[in-house]
Design an enzyme around this catalytic site. Structure first.
Site, PDB file in Angstrom:
ATOM      1  N   LYS A  42       0.751  -1.218  -0.219  1.00 44.78           N
ATOM      2  CA  LYS A  42       0.162  -0.154  -0.043  1.00 44.78           C
ATOM      3  C   LYS A  42       1.040   1.156  -0.083  1.00 44.78           C
ATOM      4  CE  LYS A  42      -2.906  -2.453   3.376  1.00 44.78           C
ATOM      5  NZ  LYS A  42      -3.480  -2.441   4.567  1.00 44.78           N
ATOM      6  N   GLY A  43       2.173   0.954   0.286  1.00 42.40           N
ATOM      7  CA  GLY A  43       3.030   2.237   0.625  1.00 42.40           C
ATOM      8  C   GLY A  43       3.020   3.277  -0.384  1.00 42.40           C
ATOM      9  N   GLU A  98       7.674   2.217  -6.527  1.00 42.48           N
ATOM     10  CA  GLU A  98       7.595   1.675  -5.122  1.00 42.48           C
ATOM     11  C   GLU A  98       7.816   2.773  -4.307  1.00 42.48           C
ATOM     12  OE1 GLU A  98       7.043  -0.064  -2.894  1.00 42.48           O
ATOM     13  OE2 GLU A  98       8.267  -1.839  -2.925  1.00 42.48           O
ATOM     14  N   ASP A 102      14.930  -1.068   0.251  1.00 41.41           N
ATOM     15  CA  ASP A 102      15.548  -1.262   1.593  1.00 41.41           C
ATOM     16  C   ASP A 102      16.489  -2.251   1.227  1.00 41.41           C
ATOM     17  OD1 ASP A 102      16.104  -1.048   4.374  1.00 41.41           O
ATOM     18  OD2 ASP A 102      14.351  -2.250   4.834  1.00 41.41           O
ATOM     19  N   ASP A 158       4.081   3.279   6.513  1.00 41.17           N
ATOM     20  CA  ASP A 158       3.345   2.983   7.746  1.00 41.17           C
ATOM     21  C   ASP A 158       4.223   2.620   8.811  1.00 41.17           C
ATOM     22  OD1 ASP A 158       3.547   0.508   6.586  1.00 41.17           O
ATOM     23  OD2 ASP A 158       2.215  -0.522   8.131  1.00 41.17           O
TER      24      ASP A 158
HETATM   25  P1  5GP Z   1      12.659  -4.306   0.782  1.00 40.01           P
HETATM   26  O1  5GP Z   1      12.273  -5.675   0.106  1.00 40.01           O
HETATM   27  O2  5GP Z   1      13.758  -3.617  -0.355  1.00 40.01           O
HETATM   28  O3  5GP Z   1      13.633  -4.480   2.048  1.00 40.01           O
HETATM   29  O4  5GP Z   1      11.740  -3.564   1.427  1.00 40.01           O
HETATM   30  C1  5GP Z   1      11.036  -2.927   0.669  1.00 40.01           C
HETATM   31  C2  5GP Z   1       9.500  -2.645   1.551  1.00 40.01           C
HETATM   32  O5  5GP Z   1       9.852  -2.529   2.766  1.00 40.01           O
HETATM   33  C3  5GP Z   1       8.693  -1.148   1.299  1.00 40.01           C
HETATM   34  O6  5GP Z   1       8.220  -1.459   0.104  1.00 40.01           O
HETATM   35  C4  5GP Z   1       8.239  -0.840   2.338  1.00 40.01           C
HETATM   36  O7  5GP Z   1       6.938  -1.460   2.607  1.00 40.01           O
HETATM   37  C5  5GP Z   1       9.203  -1.756   3.784  1.00 40.01           C
HETATM   38  N1  5GP Z   1       9.954  -0.628   4.280  1.00 40.01           N
HETATM   39  C6  5GP Z   1      11.432  -0.725   4.048  1.00 40.01           C
HETATM   40  N2  5GP Z   1      11.981   0.227   4.941  1.00 40.01           N
HETATM   41  C7  5GP Z   1      11.030   0.899   5.624  1.00 40.01           C
HETATM   42  C8  5GP Z   1      10.811   2.322   6.329  1.00 40.01           C
HETATM   43  O8  5GP Z   1      11.853   2.859   6.623  1.00 40.01           O
HETATM   44  N3  5GP Z   1       9.652   2.461   6.623  1.00 40.01           N
HETATM   45  C9  5GP Z   1       8.469   1.785   6.154  1.00 40.01           C
HETATM   46  N4  5GP Z   1       7.425   2.322   6.924  1.00 40.01           N
HETATM   47  N5  5GP Z   1       8.528   0.597   5.359  1.00 40.01           N
HETATM   48  C10 5GP Z   1       9.774   0.438   5.106  1.00 40.01           C
END
Ligand code: 5GP
Length: 174
Positions: A42-43, A98, A102, A158
């Site tokens: 949803k982000g 996106e 992260d 969120d």
């Molecule tokens: P990745 O797979 O790259 O580790 O993570 C991507 C998802 O993790 C993002 O779409 C988001 O939903 C969540 N995420 C990563 N870092 C953050 C953060 O600092 N704050 C929030 N709220 N969500 C995060």
């Protein structure tokens, strides 16, 4: 959550300014195309809704939902499709939208998954990037801000489903 636990990292003005820049680049690169923008629920909803109104080419929108952090702020590393696209992306110019990269696991998976469905092209735009936390090599084609390794909320992001409506992006000092 007490208000003083929130520290503004990026103001609404900074975000709006950056979105105009990203949209101008995308408009230029897709001037002769009809891209399909895929928002990751949803982000990315808030980012996508502001971004598309600044892009000056005909475009389509669809959404996907993938499993994310849940109640924890650490990445599980497990990516699961919870809602798939409503349409085929064969021969389409796909732009994944996106909120944040992260570890890179989510986008790495989505890029591979969507890439196997025969799109004409596939690119990624992310508003935020935390390069320090990468577990897999992943570089978005368009990136708004590189940010430090802090948990951020607001502007669609969120914590336990809260804070998505904040206009600024804030660091959550829990
Ligand atoms: P990745 O797979 O790259 O580790 O993570 C991507 C998802 O993790 C993002 O779409 C988001 O939903 C969540 N995420 C990563 N870092 C953050 C953060 O600092 N704050 C929030 N709220 N969500 C995060």
């Amino acid at each position: 959550m007490a208000k003083e636990a929130l520290e503004v990292l990026l103001s609404a003005e900074q975000i709006n300014e950056k979105i105009k820049e990203l949209a101008a680049e995308i408009t230029k690169d897709y001037h002769d195309k009809n891209p399909l923008l895929i928002g990751v629920l949803k982000g990315a909803v808030v980012f996508l809704s502001d971004l598309i109104r600044e892009i000056d080419v005909p475009l389509e929108v669809d959404f996907m939902a993938v499993s994310s952090y849940g109640a924890d702020t650490a990445s599980s590393g497990i990516v699961r499709i919870q809602k798939d696209l409503d349409q085929s992306i064969k021969d389409k110019d796909v732009l994944i939208v996106e909120d944040i990269v992260d570890t890179g696991l989510t986008l790495n998976y989505l890029f591979e998954n969507l890439g196997s469905r025969y799109p004409k092209s596939i690119k990624v735009v992310t508003l935020l990037d935390k390069p320090d936390r990468r577990k897999v090599k992943f570089e978005a084609d368009y990136c708004g801000f590189k940010i430090p390794d802090r948990f951020v909320i607001g502007y669609g992001l969120d914590f336990n489903e809260n804070y998505r409506n904040l206009k600024d992006i804030c660091i959550l000092n829990a």
